[in-house]
Design an enzyme around this catalytic site. Structure first.
Site, PDB file in Angstrom:
ATOM      1  CG  PHE A   1      -1.543   1.222   1.641  1.00  0.00           C
ATOM      2  CD1 PHE A   1      -2.202   2.025   0.730  1.00  0.00           C
ATOM      3  CD2 PHE A   1      -1.484   1.631   2.979  1.00  0.00           C
ATOM      4  CE1 PHE A   1      -2.782   3.231   1.125  1.00  0.00           C
ATOM      5  CE2 PHE A   1      -2.066   2.819   3.391  1.00  0.00           C
ATOM      6  CZ  PHE A   1      -2.702   3.622   2.465  1.00  0.00           C
TER       7      PHE A   1
ATOM      8  N   GLY B   1      23.152  -3.833   6.317  1.00  0.00           N
ATOM      9  CA  GLY B   1      24.423  -4.329   5.762  1.00  0.00           C
ATOM     10  C   GLY B   1      24.623  -3.794   4.347  1.00  0.00           C
TER      11      GLY B   1
ATOM     12  CE  LYS C   1      29.850  -2.848   8.073  1.00  0.00           C
ATOM     13  NZ  LYS C   1      29.815  -4.238   8.539  1.00  0.00           N
TER      14      LYS C   1
ATOM     15  CE1 TYR D   1       4.016  -4.028  11.608  1.00  0.00           C
ATOM     16  CE2 TYR D   1       3.112  -2.753  13.431  1.00  0.00           C
ATOM     17  CZ  TYR D   1       3.507  -2.839  12.114  1.00  0.00           C
ATOM     18  OH  TYR D   1       3.395  -1.739  11.287  1.00  0.00           O
TER      19      TYR D   1
ATOM     20  CD  GLN E   1      28.928  -1.922  16.210  1.00  0.00           C
ATOM     21  OE1 GLN E   1      27.816  -2.015  16.728  1.00  0.00           O
ATOM     22  NE2 GLN E   1      29.675  -2.970  15.941  1.00  0.00           N
TER      23      GLN E   1
HETATM   24  P1  NAD Z   1       1.598  -3.601   3.130  1.00  0.00           P
HETATM   25  O1  NAD Z   1       1.373  -4.926   3.781  1.00  0.00           O
HETATM   26  O2  NAD Z   1       0.621  -3.128   2.122  1.00  0.00           O
HETATM   27  O3  NAD Z   1       3.041  -3.538   2.477  1.00  0.00           O
HETATM   28  C1  NAD Z   1       4.148  -4.268   2.933  1.00  0.00           C
HETATM   29  C2  NAD Z   1       4.878  -4.804   1.712  1.00  0.00           C
HETATM   30  O4  NAD Z   1       6.035  -5.527   2.142  1.00  0.00           O
HETATM   31  C3  NAD Z   1       4.033  -5.791   0.892  1.00  0.00           C
HETATM   32  O5  NAD Z   1       4.098  -5.455  -0.467  1.00  0.00           O
HETATM   33  C4  NAD Z   1       4.678  -7.138   1.183  1.00  0.00           C
HETATM   34  O6  NAD Z   1       4.503  -8.068   0.138  1.00  0.00           O
HETATM   35  C5  NAD Z   1       6.125  -6.734   1.398  1.00  0.00           C
HETATM   36  N1  NAD Z   1       6.894  -7.694   2.180  1.00  0.00           N
HETATM   37  C6  NAD Z   1       6.536  -8.306   3.340  1.00  0.00           C
HETATM   38  N2  NAD Z   1       7.509  -9.130   3.749  1.00  0.00           N
HETATM   39  C7  NAD Z   1       8.527  -9.030   2.837  1.00  0.00           C
HETATM   40  C8  NAD Z   1       9.799  -9.634   2.704  1.00  0.00           C
HETATM   41  N3  NAD Z   1      10.237 -10.522   3.603  1.00  0.00           N
HETATM   42  N4  NAD Z   1      10.570  -9.303   1.638  1.00  0.00           N
HETATM   43  C9  NAD Z   1      10.133  -8.410   0.703  1.00  0.00           C
HETATM   44  N5  NAD Z   1       8.928  -7.816   0.781  1.00  0.00           N
HETATM   45  C10 NAD Z   1       8.133  -8.118   1.839  1.00  0.00           C
HETATM   46  O7  NAD Z   1       1.725  -2.540   4.326  1.00  0.00           O
HETATM   47  P2  NAD Z   1       1.815  -0.946   4.271  1.00  0.00           P
HETATM   48  O8  NAD Z   1       0.622  -0.414   4.958  1.00  0.00           O
HETATM   49  O9  NAD Z   1       2.157  -0.473   2.923  1.00  0.00           O
HETATM   50  O10 NAD Z   1       3.057  -0.712   5.255  1.00  0.00           O
HETATM   51  C11 NAD Z   1       4.353  -0.461   4.768  1.00  0.00           C
HETATM   52  C12 NAD Z   1       5.309  -0.244   5.932  1.00  0.00           C
HETATM   53  O11 NAD Z   1       4.870   0.859   6.722  1.00  0.00           O
HETATM   54  C13 NAD Z   1       5.416  -1.448   6.871  1.00  0.00           C
HETATM   55  O12 NAD Z   1       6.757  -1.590   7.277  1.00  0.00           O
HETATM   56  C14 NAD Z   1       4.543  -1.048   8.037  1.00  0.00           C
HETATM   57  O13 NAD Z   1       4.974  -1.669   9.216  1.00  0.00           O
HETATM   58  C15 NAD Z   1       4.724   0.452   8.066  1.00  0.00           C
HETATM   59  N6  NAD Z   1       3.571   1.113   8.698  1.00  0.00           N
HETATM   60  C16 NAD Z   1       2.381   1.220   8.047  1.00  0.00           C
HETATM   61  C17 NAD Z   1       1.298   1.814   8.688  1.00  0.00           C
HETATM   62  C18 NAD Z   1      -0.032   1.990   7.999  1.00  0.00           C
HETATM   63  O14 NAD Z   1      -0.970   2.488   8.622  1.00  0.00           O
HETATM   64  N7  NAD Z   1      -0.211   1.616   6.759  1.00  0.00           N
HETATM   65  C19 NAD Z   1       1.428   2.299  10.000  1.00  0.00           C
HETATM   66  C20 NAD Z   1       2.669   2.147  10.622  1.00  0.00           C
HETATM   67  C21 NAD Z   1       3.734   1.564   9.969  1.00  0.00           C
HETATM   68  N1  UDP Z   2      24.269  -7.750   3.254  1.00  0.00           N
HETATM   69  C1  UDP Z   2      23.462  -7.683   2.142  1.00  0.00           C
HETATM   70  N2  UDP Z   2      23.887  -6.929   1.082  1.00  0.00           N
HETATM   71  C2  UDP Z   2      25.069  -6.251   1.085  1.00  0.00           C
HETATM   72  C3  UDP Z   2      25.880  -6.333   2.241  1.00  0.00           C
HETATM   73  C4  UDP Z   2      25.449  -7.091   3.320  1.00  0.00           C
HETATM   74  O1  UDP Z   2      22.391  -8.262   2.086  1.00  0.00           O
HETATM   75  O2  UDP Z   2      25.364  -5.596   0.090  1.00  0.00           O
HETATM   76  C5  UDP Z   2      23.801  -8.548   4.380  1.00  0.00           C
HETATM   77  C6  UDP Z   2      24.679  -9.729   4.703  1.00  0.00           C
HETATM   78  O3  UDP Z   2      23.855 -10.896   4.633  1.00  0.00           O
HETATM   79  C7  UDP Z   2      25.116  -9.528   6.122  1.00  0.00           C
HETATM   80  C8  UDP Z   2      24.180  -8.460   6.658  1.00  0.00           C
HETATM   81  O4  UDP Z   2      23.783  -7.721   5.521  1.00  0.00           O
HETATM   82  O5  UDP Z   2      24.964 -10.680   6.880  1.00  0.00           O
HETATM   83  C9  UDP Z   2      24.813  -7.541   7.660  1.00  0.00           C
HETATM   84  O6  UDP Z   2      25.952  -6.965   7.078  1.00  0.00           O
HETATM   85  P1  UDP Z   2      27.162  -6.473   7.995  1.00  0.00           P
HETATM   86  O7  UDP Z   2      28.211  -5.954   7.087  1.00  0.00           O
HETATM   87  O8  UDP Z   2      26.677  -5.564   9.036  1.00  0.00           O
HETATM   88  O9  UDP Z   2      27.578  -7.776   8.764  1.00  0.00           O
HETATM   89  P2  UDP Z   2      28.531  -8.992   8.426  1.00  0.00           P
HETATM   90  O10 UDP Z   2      28.605  -9.121   6.928  1.00  0.00           O
HETATM   91  O11 UDP Z   2      29.824  -8.603   9.031  1.00  0.00           O
HETATM   92  O12 UDP Z   2      27.853 -10.135   9.083  1.00  0.00           O
END
Ligand code: NAD
Ligand code: UDP
Ligand code: UDP
Length: 321
Positions: free
Chosen positions: A17, A106, A109, A149, A166
Protein backbone atom coordinates in the site's frame (compact mmCIF):
# COMPACT_ATOMS: atom_id res chain seq x y z
CA UNK A 1 22.27 14.34 -18.48
CA UNK A 2 19.11 13.41 -16.59
CA UNK A 3 20.75 10.16 -15.43
CA UNK A 4 23.64 12.11 -13.83
CA UNK A 5 21.29 13.92 -11.45
CA UNK A 6 19.05 10.95 -10.83
CA UNK A 7 19.29 9.00 -7.59
CA UNK A 8 18.92 5.21 -7.59
CA UNK A 9 16.45 4.41 -4.86
CA UNK A 10 15.55 1.02 -3.41
CA UNK A 11 12.04 0.65 -1.98
CA UNK A 12 11.56 -2.62 -0.08
CA UNK A 13 7.89 -3.56 0.21
CA UNK A 14 7.37 -1.41 -2.89
CA UNK A 15 4.34 -3.41 -4.09
CA UNK A 16 2.42 -2.77 -0.87
CA UNK A 17 0.00 0.00 0.00
CA UNK A 18 2.48 2.69 1.09
CA UNK A 19 5.35 1.34 -1.03
CA UNK A 20 3.45 1.59 -4.31
CA UNK A 21 2.52 5.23 -3.63
CA UNK A 22 6.13 5.94 -2.66
CA UNK A 23 7.50 4.39 -5.89
CA UNK A 24 5.05 6.51 -7.87
CA UNK A 25 6.02 9.76 -6.10
CA UNK A 26 9.76 9.07 -6.47
CA UNK A 27 9.39 8.36 -10.21
CA UNK A 28 7.40 11.59 -10.56
CA UNK A 29 10.32 13.40 -8.88
CA UNK A 30 12.57 12.03 -11.63
CA UNK A 31 14.36 9.34 -9.59
CA UNK A 32 15.22 5.80 -10.62
CA UNK A 33 13.34 3.24 -8.52
CA UNK A 34 14.14 -0.38 -7.71
CA UNK A 35 11.09 -2.00 -6.12
CA UNK A 36 11.86 -5.16 -4.12
CA UNK A 37 8.95 -7.25 -2.85
CA UNK A 38 8.11 -10.90 -2.20
CA UNK A 39 4.35 -10.24 -2.67
CA UNK A 40 3.52 -11.54 0.79
CA UNK A 41 0.84 -8.86 1.28
CA UNK A 42 1.55 -6.64 -1.70
CA UNK A 43 0.35 -7.31 -5.24
CA UNK A 44 1.55 -6.72 -8.77
CA UNK A 45 -1.73 -4.90 -9.37
CA UNK A 46 -0.48 -2.05 -7.13
CA UNK A 47 2.49 -1.37 -9.40
CA UNK A 48 1.27 -2.72 -12.78
CA UNK A 49 0.88 0.86 -14.04
CA UNK A 50 4.59 1.52 -13.33
CA UNK A 51 6.06 -1.52 -15.10
CA UNK A 52 6.45 0.29 -18.45
CA UNK A 53 8.21 3.28 -16.91
CA UNK A 54 11.84 3.31 -18.12
CA UNK A 55 13.25 4.17 -14.67
CA UNK A 56 11.23 1.59 -12.73
CA UNK A 57 12.50 -1.91 -12.01
CA UNK A 58 10.81 -4.73 -10.10
CA UNK A 59 12.65 -7.53 -8.29
CA UNK A 60 10.87 -10.41 -6.53
CA UNK A 61 12.94 -11.03 -3.41
CA UNK A 62 12.49 -11.77 0.29
CA UNK A 63 14.65 -9.34 2.30
CA UNK A 64 15.23 -11.86 5.08
CA UNK A 65 17.85 -13.13 2.59
CA UNK A 66 20.86 -11.01 1.60
CA UNK A 67 20.48 -8.63 -1.32
CA UNK A 68 23.35 -7.33 -3.45
CA UNK A 69 22.33 -4.33 -5.59
CA UNK A 70 23.76 -0.84 -6.16
CA UNK A 71 21.67 2.12 -4.93
CA UNK A 72 22.06 5.56 -3.30
CA UNK A 73 19.10 5.45 -0.91
CA UNK A 74 16.98 2.74 0.72
CA UNK A 75 13.42 3.05 1.99
CA UNK A 76 12.82 -0.06 4.12
CA UNK A 77 9.07 -0.69 4.12
CA UNK A 78 8.95 -4.48 3.75
CA UNK A 79 6.76 -5.89 6.53
CA UNK A 80 3.09 -6.84 6.72
CA UNK A 81 1.34 -3.94 8.44
CA UNK A 82 -2.19 -4.95 9.42
CA UNK A 83 -2.79 -7.01 12.60
CA UNK A 84 -4.51 -9.76 10.57
CA UNK A 85 -1.56 -10.09 8.19
CA UNK A 86 1.29 -9.75 10.66
CA UNK A 87 -0.29 -12.27 13.06
CA UNK A 88 -0.81 -14.78 10.24
CA UNK A 89 2.87 -15.83 10.37
CA UNK A 90 4.28 -14.13 13.48
CA UNK A 91 7.71 -15.75 13.23
CA UNK A 92 8.14 -14.41 9.70
CA UNK A 93 7.02 -10.96 10.98
CA UNK A 94 9.85 -10.92 13.51
CA UNK A 95 12.27 -12.24 10.88
CA UNK A 96 11.45 -9.54 8.34
CA UNK A 97 11.95 -6.86 10.98
CA UNK A 98 15.16 -8.28 12.44
CA UNK A 99 16.90 -10.29 9.68
CA UNK A 100 15.43 -8.03 7.00
CA UNK A 101 16.66 -4.88 8.75
CA UNK A 102 20.13 -6.38 9.30
CA UNK A 103 20.38 -7.20 5.59
CA UNK A 104 19.22 -3.77 4.49
CA UNK A 105 21.58 -2.10 7.00
CA UNK A 106 24.42 -4.33 5.76
CA UNK A 107 23.60 -3.21 2.23
CA UNK A 108 23.57 0.46 3.33
CA UNK A 109 26.91 -0.08 5.09
CA UNK A 110 28.60 -1.59 2.03
CA UNK A 111 27.27 1.18 -0.23
CA UNK A 112 27.48 4.04 2.31
CA UNK A 113 23.84 4.64 1.32
CA UNK A 114 21.26 6.55 3.30
CA UNK A 115 18.51 4.32 4.76
CA UNK A 116 15.02 5.09 6.07
CA UNK A 117 13.07 2.72 8.31
CA UNK A 118 9.26 2.59 8.25
CA UNK A 119 8.75 2.23 11.99
CA UNK A 120 5.38 2.54 13.63
CA UNK A 121 3.30 4.04 16.41
CA UNK A 122 3.00 0.43 17.65
CA UNK A 123 6.42 0.93 19.30
CA UNK A 124 4.42 2.89 21.91
CA UNK A 125 2.19 -0.18 22.51
CA UNK A 126 -0.94 0.67 24.53
CA UNK A 127 0.31 4.13 25.49
CA UNK A 128 -0.07 5.55 28.98
CA UNK A 129 0.85 9.04 27.71
CA UNK A 130 -1.44 10.90 25.38
CA UNK A 131 -0.73 12.20 22.75
CA UNK A 132 2.55 10.35 22.14
CA UNK A 133 5.83 12.30 21.80
CA UNK A 134 8.96 10.62 20.39
CA UNK A 135 10.53 10.72 23.85
CA UNK A 136 7.94 8.25 25.23
CA UNK A 137 9.42 4.74 25.65
CA UNK A 138 6.13 2.92 25.28
CA UNK A 139 4.02 0.30 27.03
CA UNK A 140 4.47 -2.93 25.12
CA UNK A 141 3.60 -6.55 25.94
CA UNK A 142 6.54 -8.68 24.78
CA UNK A 143 4.65 -12.02 24.67
CA UNK A 144 1.23 -11.17 23.22
CA UNK A 145 -0.18 -11.67 19.71
CA UNK A 146 0.91 -8.16 18.63
CA UNK A 147 4.45 -8.59 20.00
CA UNK A 148 5.95 -10.01 16.79
CA UNK A 149 5.22 -6.67 15.13
CA UNK A 150 5.71 -4.30 18.08
CA UNK A 151 8.91 -5.88 19.37
CA UNK A 152 10.13 -6.61 15.83
CA UNK A 153 9.81 -2.92 14.95
CA UNK A 154 11.40 -1.89 18.26
CA UNK A 155 14.36 -4.18 17.61
CA UNK A 156 14.62 -2.76 14.08
CA UNK A 157 14.90 0.74 15.58
CA UNK A 158 17.63 -0.55 17.93
CA UNK A 159 19.53 -1.98 14.94
CA UNK A 160 19.22 1.28 13.00
CA UNK A 161 20.63 3.30 15.89
CA UNK A 162 23.43 0.80 16.56
CA UNK A 163 24.48 0.79 12.87
CA UNK A 164 24.39 4.59 13.05
CA UNK A 165 26.55 4.76 16.20
CA UNK A 166 28.87 1.88 15.32
CA UNK A 167 29.31 2.31 11.55
CA UNK A 168 28.20 5.94 11.00
CA UNK A 169 25.40 4.84 8.68
CA UNK A 170 23.09 7.71 7.75
CA UNK A 171 19.70 6.65 9.13
CA UNK A 172 16.18 8.05 9.18
CA UNK A 173 13.54 6.47 11.43
CA UNK A 174 9.89 7.42 10.81
CA UNK A 175 7.24 6.37 13.32
CA UNK A 176 4.22 6.05 11.08
CA UNK A 177 0.75 6.35 12.61
CA UNK A 178 -2.40 4.81 11.03
CA UNK A 179 -2.44 5.67 7.34
CA UNK A 180 -5.22 5.05 4.83
CA UNK A 181 -6.11 5.66 1.21
CA UNK A 182 -6.50 3.98 -2.19
CA UNK A 183 -4.72 0.60 -2.58
CA UNK A 184 -5.22 -0.46 1.02
CA UNK A 185 -5.60 -4.19 0.92
CA UNK A 186 -9.37 -4.94 0.92
CA UNK A 187 -8.88 -8.05 3.06
CA UNK A 188 -6.35 -6.89 5.60
CA UNK A 189 -8.93 -6.35 8.33
CA UNK A 190 -7.89 -2.77 9.00
CA UNK A 191 -10.64 -0.57 10.27
CA UNK A 192 -11.00 1.82 7.32
CA UNK A 193 -11.00 -0.84 4.59
CA UNK A 194 -13.35 -3.05 6.65
CA UNK A 195 -15.85 -0.28 7.40
CA UNK A 196 -15.92 1.09 3.84
CA UNK A 197 -16.45 -2.34 2.26
CA UNK A 198 -19.10 -3.25 4.84
CA UNK A 199 -20.87 0.08 4.26
CA UNK A 200 -20.77 -0.22 0.47
CA UNK A 201 -22.27 -3.72 0.72
CA UNK A 202 -24.87 -2.61 3.30
CA UNK A 203 -23.49 -5.25 5.67
CA UNK A 204 -23.17 -4.75 9.46
CA UNK A 205 -20.27 -2.48 10.49
CA UNK A 206 -18.14 -4.48 12.93
CA UNK A 207 -17.06 -2.26 15.83
CA UNK A 208 -14.70 -4.12 18.17
CA UNK A 209 -15.27 -3.42 21.86
CA UNK A 210 -17.31 -0.35 22.83
CA UNK A 211 -15.93 1.72 19.94
CA UNK A 212 -14.62 4.38 22.32
CA UNK A 213 -11.00 3.54 21.48
CA UNK A 214 -9.45 6.23 19.32
CA UNK A 215 -7.08 6.44 16.37
CA UNK A 216 -5.75 9.34 14.25
CA UNK A 217 -5.77 8.68 10.53
CA UNK A 218 -3.38 10.18 7.98
CA UNK A 219 -4.10 10.24 4.24
CA UNK A 220 -1.52 8.40 2.17
CA UNK A 221 -0.33 11.36 0.04
CA UNK A 222 0.50 13.34 3.18
CA UNK A 223 2.41 10.38 4.62
CA UNK A 224 4.49 9.90 1.44
CA UNK A 225 5.36 13.59 1.42
CA UNK A 226 6.53 13.26 5.05
CA UNK A 227 8.68 10.19 4.30
CA UNK A 228 10.38 11.87 1.33
CA UNK A 229 11.00 15.06 3.32
CA UNK A 230 12.57 12.99 6.08
CA UNK A 231 14.84 11.15 3.64
CA UNK A 232 15.89 14.46 2.06
CA UNK A 233 16.53 16.20 5.39
CA UNK A 234 20.07 16.98 6.67
CA UNK A 235 22.09 14.00 7.97
CA UNK A 236 21.85 15.05 11.63
CA UNK A 237 18.09 14.46 11.52
CA UNK A 238 17.92 10.75 12.27
CA UNK A 239 14.56 10.63 14.03
CA UNK A 240 12.77 8.79 15.44
CA UNK A 241 10.17 11.21 14.20
CA UNK A 242 6.39 10.82 14.38
CA UNK A 243 4.50 11.08 11.09
CA UNK A 244 0.72 11.07 11.29
CA UNK A 245 -2.36 13.22 11.35
CA UNK A 246 -3.24 14.39 14.88
CA UNK A 247 -6.99 14.57 14.02
CA UNK A 248 -8.26 11.99 16.55
CA UNK A 249 -11.56 10.12 16.25
CA UNK A 250 -13.25 7.27 18.11
CA UNK A 251 -13.91 4.09 16.16
CA UNK A 252 -17.65 4.49 16.73
CA UNK A 253 -17.60 8.02 15.28
CA UNK A 254 -15.59 6.70 12.35
CA UNK A 255 -18.25 4.04 11.69
CA UNK A 256 -20.98 6.69 11.73
CA UNK A 257 -19.00 8.98 9.43
CA UNK A 258 -18.43 6.22 6.88
CA UNK A 259 -22.12 5.23 6.96
CA UNK A 260 -23.00 8.87 6.26
CA UNK A 261 -20.43 9.39 3.48
CA UNK A 262 -21.47 6.21 1.66
CA UNK A 263 -25.22 6.73 2.21
CA UNK A 264 -25.26 3.15 3.50
CA UNK A 265 -28.11 1.26 5.18
CA UNK A 266 -25.61 -0.64 7.38
CA UNK A 267 -26.17 -0.96 11.12
CA UNK A 268 -23.44 -1.10 13.74
CA UNK A 269 -22.61 -4.54 15.16
CA UNK A 270 -20.50 -4.61 18.35
CA UNK A 271 -17.99 -7.48 18.57
CA UNK A 272 -15.46 -8.47 21.24
CA UNK A 273 -12.25 -6.40 21.26
CA UNK A 274 -8.92 -7.87 20.07
CA UNK A 275 -6.24 -8.74 22.67
CA UNK A 276 -3.99 -5.79 23.61
CA UNK A 277 -5.93 -3.38 21.40
CA UNK A 278 -4.46 0.09 22.15
CA UNK A 279 -7.13 2.34 23.66
CA UNK A 280 -5.88 5.66 22.34
CA UNK A 281 -3.44 6.78 19.71
CA UNK A 282 -2.60 10.28 18.57
CA UNK A 283 0.73 11.59 17.34
CA UNK A 284 2.48 14.67 18.60
CA UNK A 285 4.02 16.03 15.41
CA UNK A 286 5.85 19.13 16.65
CA UNK A 287 9.19 17.60 15.68
CA UNK A 288 8.09 16.90 12.09
CA UNK A 289 6.69 20.43 11.84
CA UNK A 290 9.90 21.96 13.13
CA UNK A 291 12.52 19.77 11.44
CA UNK A 292 10.77 18.92 8.17
CA UNK A 293 8.28 21.78 7.80
CA UNK A 294 5.68 19.04 7.37
CA UNK A 295 2.04 18.98 8.36
CA UNK A 296 -0.66 16.71 6.91
CA UNK A 297 -3.05 18.66 4.69
CA UNK A 298 -5.90 16.25 3.93
CA UNK A 299 -8.89 16.38 6.31
CA UNK A 300 -10.38 12.97 7.20
CA UNK A 301 -13.63 13.56 5.29
CA UNK A 302 -11.77 14.44 2.08
CA UNK A 303 -9.43 11.45 2.36
CA UNK A 304 -12.29 9.10 3.15
CA UNK A 305 -14.19 10.27 0.05
CA UNK A 306 -11.19 9.40 -2.16
CA UNK A 307 -10.79 6.04 -0.44
CA UNK A 308 -14.49 5.26 -0.79
CA UNK A 309 -14.23 6.01 -4.54
CA UNK A 310 -11.34 3.54 -4.80
CA UNK A 311 -13.28 0.74 -3.10
CA UNK A 312 -16.43 1.51 -5.14
CA UNK A 313 -14.35 1.07 -8.28
CA UNK A 314 -12.85 -2.16 -6.92
CA UNK A 315 -16.34 -3.57 -6.30
CA UNK A 316 -17.53 -2.41 -9.75
CA UNK A 317 -14.65 -4.37 -11.29
CA UNK A 318 -15.98 -7.48 -9.57
CA UNK A 319 -13.86 -7.79 -6.45
CA UNK A 320 -15.55 -10.17 -3.99
CA UNK A 321 -14.57 -11.50 -0.55
P1 NAD B 1 1.60 -3.60 3.13
O1 NAD B 1 1.37 -4.93 3.78
O2 NAD B 1 0.62 -3.13 2.12
O3 NAD B 1 3.04 -3.54 2.48
C1 NAD B 1 4.15 -4.27 2.93
C2 NAD B 1 4.88 -4.80 1.71
O4 NAD B 1 6.04 -5.53 2.14
C3 NAD B 1 4.03 -5.79 0.89
O5 NAD B 1 4.10 -5.46 -0.47
C4 NAD B 1 4.68 -7.14 1.18
O6 NAD B 1 4.50 -8.07 0.14
C5 NAD B 1 6.12 -6.73 1.40
N1 NAD B 1 6.89 -7.69 2.18
C6 NAD B 1 6.54 -8.31 3.34
N2 NAD B 1 7.51 -9.13 3.75
C7 NAD B 1 8.53 -9.03 2.84
C8 NAD B 1 9.80 -9.63 2.70
N3 NAD B 1 10.24 -10.52 3.60
N4 NAD B 1 10.57 -9.30 1.64
C9 NAD B 1 10.13 -8.41 0.70
N5 NAD B 1 8.93 -7.82 0.78
C10 NAD B 1 8.13 -8.12 1.84
O7 NAD B 1 1.73 -2.54 4.33
P2 NAD B 1 1.82 -0.95 4.27
O8 NAD B 1 0.62 -0.41 4.96
O9 NAD B 1 2.16 -0.47 2.92
O10 NAD B 1 3.06 -0.71 5.25
C11 NAD B 1 4.35 -0.46 4.77
C12 NAD B 1 5.31 -0.24 5.93
O11 NAD B 1 4.87 0.86 6.72
C13 NAD B 1 5.42 -1.45 6.87
O12 NAD B 1 6.76 -1.59 7.28
C14 NAD B 1 4.54 -1.05 8.04
O13 NAD B 1 4.97 -1.67 9.22
C15 NAD B 1 4.72 0.45 8.07
N6 NAD B 1 3.57 1.11 8.70
C16 NAD B 1 2.38 1.22 8.05
C17 NAD B 1 1.30 1.81 8.69
C18 NAD B 1 -0.03 1.99 8.00
O14 NAD B 1 -0.97 2.49 8.62
N7 NAD B 1 -0.21 1.62 6.76
C19 NAD B 1 1.43 2.30 10.00
C20 NAD B 1 2.67 2.15 10.62
C21 NAD B 1 3.73 1.56 9.97
N1 UDP C 1 24.27 -7.75 3.25
C1 UDP C 1 23.46 -7.68 2.14
N2 UDP C 1 23.89 -6.93 1.08
C2 UDP C 1 25.07 -6.25 1.09
C3 UDP C 1 25.88 -6.33 2.24
C4 UDP C 1 25.45 -7.09 3.32
O1 UDP C 1 22.39 -8.26 2.09
O2 UDP C 1 25.36 -5.60 0.09
C5 UDP C 1 23.80 -8.55 4.38
C6 UDP C 1 24.68 -9.73 4.70
O3 UDP C 1 23.85 -10.90 4.63
C7 UDP C 1 25.12 -9.53 6.12
C8 UDP C 1 24.18 -8.46 6.66
O4 UDP C 1 23.78 -7.72 5.52
O5 UDP C 1 24.96 -10.68 6.88
C9 UDP C 1 24.81 -7.54 7.66
O6 UDP C 1 25.95 -6.96 7.08
P1 UDP C 1 27.16 -6.47 8.00
O7 UDP C 1 28.21 -5.95 7.09
O8 UDP C 1 26.68 -5.56 9.04
O9 UDP C 1 27.58 -7.78 8.76
P2 UDP C 1 28.53 -8.99 8.43
O10 UDP C 1 28.60 -9.12 6.93
O11 UDP C 1 29.82 -8.60 9.03
O12 UDP C 1 27.85 -10.13 9.08
N1 UDP D 1 -11.50 -2.17 14.46
C1 UDP D 1 -12.87 -2.31 14.54
N2 UDP D 1 -13.52 -3.01 13.55
C2 UDP D 1 -12.87 -3.56 12.49
C3 UDP D 1 -11.46 -3.40 12.41
C4 UDP D 1 -10.80 -2.72 13.42
O1 UDP D 1 -13.52 -1.82 15.48
O2 UDP D 1 -13.53 -4.16 11.63
C5 UDP D 1 -10.81 -1.39 15.50
C6 UDP D 1 -9.63 -2.10 16.16
O3 UDP D 1 -10.06 -2.87 17.25
C7 UDP D 1 -8.75 -0.92 16.59
C8 UDP D 1 -9.01 0.13 15.51
O4 UDP D 1 -10.25 -0.24 14.89
O5 UDP D 1 -9.19 -0.43 17.82
C9 UDP D 1 -7.91 0.23 14.47
O6 UDP D 1 -7.65 -1.08 13.99
P1 UDP D 1 -6.66 -1.37 12.79
O7 UDP D 1 -6.54 -2.86 12.70
O8 UDP D 1 -7.08 -0.64 11.58
O9 UDP D 1 -5.26 -0.74 13.21
P2 UDP D 1 -4.39 -0.73 14.55
O10 UDP D 1 -5.10 -1.49 15.63
O11 UDP D 1 -3.12 -1.35 14.15
O12 UDP D 1 -4.28 0.71 14.88
Amino acid sequence: MKELLQKRILVTGGAGFLGSHLCEHLLRKGEEVLCVDNFYTGTKRNIAHLLDEPYFELLRHDITFPLYVEVDEIYNLACPASPVHYQNDPVQTTKVNVHGSINMLGLAKRLRAKILQASTSEVYGDPTIHPQPETYWGNVNCIGPRSCYDEGKRCAETLFFDYHRQYKIRIKVARIFNTYGPRMHPNDGRVISNFILQALRNEPITVYGDGLQTRSFCYVDDMIEGLIRLMDSPDEITGPINLGNPEEISILELAEKIIELTGSRSKILFKSPPVDDPKHRQPLIDLAKEKLGWIPKTPLTEGLKKTIQYFEELLRRGYSH
